[in-house]
Scaffold this motif. Structure first.
Motif, PDB file in Angstrom:
ATOM      1  N   SER A  46       1.136  -1.540  -0.113  1.00 52.90           N
ATOM      2  CA  SER A  46      -0.230  -0.523  -0.083  1.00 52.90           C
ATOM      3  C   SER A  46       0.697   1.066  -0.173  1.00 52.90           C
ATOM      4  O   SER A  46       0.956   1.614   1.013  1.00 52.90           O
ATOM      5  N   ASP A  47       1.254   1.562  -1.463  1.00 49.77           N
ATOM      6  CA  ASP A  47       1.918   2.354  -1.166  1.00 49.77           C
ATOM      7  C   ASP A  47       1.630   3.604  -1.891  1.00 49.77           C
ATOM      8  O   ASP A  47       1.246   3.672  -2.874  1.00 49.77           O
ATOM      9  N   TYR A  48       0.542   4.890  -0.915  1.00 48.31           N
ATOM     10  CA  TYR A  48       0.531   6.394  -1.722  1.00 48.31           C
ATOM     11  C   TYR A  48       1.215   6.619  -2.399  1.00 48.31           C
ATOM     12  O   TYR A  48       0.645   7.497  -3.822  1.00 48.31           O
ATOM     13  N   GLU A  49       2.316   6.821  -2.489  1.00 49.88           N
ATOM     14  CA  GLU A  49       3.363   7.601  -3.229  1.00 49.88           C
ATOM     15  C   GLU A  49       3.483   6.922  -4.701  1.00 49.88           C
ATOM     16  O   GLU A  49       3.271   7.909  -5.693  1.00 49.88           O
ATOM     17  N   ILE A  50       2.474   5.759  -5.091  1.00 50.78           N
ATOM     18  CA  ILE A  50       3.198   5.286  -6.606  1.00 50.78           C
ATOM     19  C   ILE A  50       1.671   5.332  -6.474  1.00 50.78           C
ATOM     20  O   ILE A  50       1.496   6.035  -8.351  1.00 50.78           O
ATOM     21  N   LEU A  51       0.125   5.562  -6.203  1.00 45.61           N
ATOM     22  CA  LEU A  51      -0.242   5.631  -6.069  1.00 45.61           C
ATOM     23  C   LEU A  51      -0.726   7.764  -6.874  1.00 45.61           C
ATOM     24  O   LEU A  51      -1.371   7.973  -8.360  1.00 45.61           O
ATOM     25  N   LYS A  52      -0.246   8.733  -6.114  1.00 51.45           N
ATOM     26  CA  LYS A  52      -0.293   9.545  -6.244  1.00 51.45           C
ATOM     27  C   LYS A  52       0.613  10.048  -8.006  1.00 51.45           C
ATOM     28  O   LYS A  52       0.426  10.185  -8.446  1.00 51.45           O
ATOM     29  N   ARG A  53       1.618   9.258  -7.767  1.00 52.32           N
ATOM     30  CA  ARG A  53       2.791   9.336  -9.097  1.00 52.32           C
ATOM     31  C   ARG A  53       1.671   8.981 -10.583  1.00 52.32           C
ATOM     32  O   ARG A  53       1.793   9.606 -11.239  1.00 52.32           O
ATOM     33  N   PHE A  54       1.036   7.485  -9.885  1.00 53.79           N
ATOM     34  CA  PHE A  54       0.582   7.350 -11.852  1.00 53.79           C
ATOM     35  C   PHE A  54      -0.203   8.234 -11.422  1.00 53.79           C
ATOM     36  O   PHE A  54      -0.729   8.754 -12.376  1.00 53.79           O
ATOM     37  N   SER A  55      -1.754   9.408 -10.966  1.00 50.55           N
ATOM     38  CA  SER A  55      -2.703   9.223 -10.762  1.00 50.55           C
ATOM     39  C   SER A  55      -2.430  10.802 -11.925  1.00 50.55           C
ATOM     40  O   SER A  55      -3.134  11.390 -12.500  1.00 50.55           O
ATOM     41  N   GLU A  56      -0.944  11.749 -11.540  1.00 46.77           N
ATOM     42  CA  GLU A  56      -0.366  12.438 -12.072  1.00 46.77           C
ATOM     43  C   GLU A  56       0.451  12.309 -13.127  1.00 46.77           C
ATOM     44  O   GLU A  56      -0.071  13.551 -14.344  1.00 46.77           O
ATOM     45  N   GLN A  57       0.634  11.251 -13.596  1.00 45.62           N
ATOM     46  CA  GLN A  57       1.351  11.042 -14.697  1.00 45.62           C
ATOM     47  C   GLN A  57       0.712  10.056 -15.848  1.00 45.62           C
ATOM     48  O   GLN A  57       1.458  10.132 -17.011  1.00 45.62           O
ATOM     49  N   PHE A  58      -0.515   9.410 -15.584  1.00 47.70           N
ATOM     50  CA  PHE A  58      -1.039   9.134 -16.585  1.00 47.70           C
ATOM     51  C   PHE A  58      -2.736   9.456 -16.192  1.00 47.70           C
ATOM     52  O   PHE A  58      -3.089   8.156 -15.700  1.00 47.70           O
ATOM     53  N   PRO A  59      -3.470  10.074 -16.718  1.00 43.56           N
ATOM     54  CA  PRO A  59      -4.744   9.610 -16.788  1.00 43.56           C
ATOM     55  C   PRO A  59      -5.320   8.820 -18.296  1.00 43.56           C
ATOM     56  O   PRO A  59      -4.452   8.264 -18.792  1.00 43.56           O
ATOM     57  N   ALA A  60      -6.412   9.336 -17.405  1.00 38.76           N
ATOM     58  CA  ALA A  60      -7.499   7.792 -18.118  1.00 38.76           C
ATOM     59  C   ALA A  60      -7.716   8.347 -19.849  1.00 38.76           C
ATOM     60  O   ALA A  60      -7.955   9.653 -19.655  1.00 38.76           O
ATOM     61  N   LYS A  61      -7.986   7.406 -20.493  1.00 38.28           N
ATOM     62  CA  LYS A  61      -8.331   7.546 -21.370  1.00 38.28           C
ATOM     63  C   LYS A  61      -9.910   7.688 -21.450  1.00 38.28           C
ATOM     64  O   LYS A  61     -10.494   7.989 -20.730  1.00 38.28           O
ATOM     65  N   GLN A  62     -10.318   9.027 -22.642  1.00 38.52           N
ATOM     66  CA  GLN A  62     -12.033   9.099 -21.861  1.00 38.52           C
ATOM     67  C   GLN A  62     -12.741   8.248 -22.107  1.00 38.52           C
ATOM     68  O   GLN A  62     -13.601   8.423 -21.006  1.00 38.52           O
ATOM     69  N   TRP A  63     -12.811   6.744 -22.353  1.00 34.58           N
ATOM     70  CA  TRP A  63     -13.905   5.792 -22.812  1.00 34.58           C
ATOM     71  C   TRP A  63     -13.325   4.833 -21.343  1.00 34.58           C
ATOM     72  O   TRP A  63     -13.882   4.125 -21.067  1.00 34.58           O
ATOM     73  N   GLN A  64     -12.557   5.398 -20.478  1.00 30.41           N
ATOM     74  CA  GLN A  64     -11.852   4.333 -19.504  1.00 30.41           C
ATOM     75  C   GLN A  64     -11.321   4.569 -17.948  1.00 30.41           C
ATOM     76  O   GLN A  64     -11.886   5.551 -17.862  1.00 30.41           O
ATOM     77  N   LYS A  65     -11.537   3.531 -17.397  1.00 29.97           N
ATOM     78  CA  LYS A  65     -11.915   3.390 -16.319  1.00 29.97           C
ATOM     79  C   LYS A  65     -10.990   3.265 -15.394  1.00 29.97           C
ATOM     80  O   LYS A  65     -10.457   1.994 -15.558  1.00 29.97           O
TER      81      LYS A  65
END
Length: 179
Positions: A46-65
């Motif tokens: 459970s590494d929140y830094e990985i989650l935060k970095r992923f959220s900042e660097q890889f936005p979802a595609k328009q149709w993707q969850k």
């Protein structure tokens, strides 16, 4: 990251095995799950830094969850709380929130489950878990979070379980369909 599928971020490889196996088995009799199809990203704890970095660097595609699920335990709560930067977050009342494009949530509790903590293995019937522990004589160490070997063995064995053992995973899939 170039996938055309929805993405689920999980803490550990066993989570992926449980979810994939449950979905395969439940799709047979539940047409509403037929279109659910995921790629998995593992956080390896459970590494929140990985989650935060992923959220900042890889936005979802328009149709993707993109969804991140955590055990409702101290480690999962700490990760969610730190990733969302919410000091007043309460484990027992938390419902999903978005972190940029990622739906962040605990695994939803199965119906009638009343304990505060809930781990993905709690979707299985307690009788099935006990049967496994007795079979392998691992009663003392199975739920010890440092004993990943035992959880890995249970995850691999679950592939052979009857589809009825995965009924409680419907709670998870029904939530996913609401995002």
């Amino acid at each position: 990251l170039n996938t055309t599928k929805d993405i689920i971020i999980v803490e550990w490889k066993t989570d992926e095995i449980y979810i994939q196996t449950a979905l395969e088995k439940l799709k047979e009799d539940n047409p509403k799950y037929k279109n659910l199809d995921f790629e998995f990203l593992l956080m390896w704890w459970s590494d929140y830094e990985i989650l935060k970095r992923f959220s900042e660097q890889f936005p979802a595609k328009q149709w993707q969850k993109i969804m991140a699920f955590f055990d409702r335990d101290d480690a999962g709560f700490k990760c969610i709380k730190n990733a969302l930067w919410e000091e007043n977050l309460q484990k027992d009342t938390f419902s999903w929130k978005k972190l940029k494009d990622i739906y962040v949530n605990f695994y939803p509790k199965k119906p009638w489950f009343t304990q505060s903590n809930f781990e993905i293995e709690d979707y299985f019937r307690i009788e099935k878990v006990i049967e496994f522990m007795y079979k392998w004589n691992w009663i003392q160490v199975f739920w010890d979070t440092k004993s990943k070997l035992y959880k890995n063995s249970f995850a691999n064995e679950c592939k052979n379980f009857d589809k009825s053992e995965f009924e409680n995973f419907k709670t998870l899939f029904d939530l996913i369909e609401t995002f």
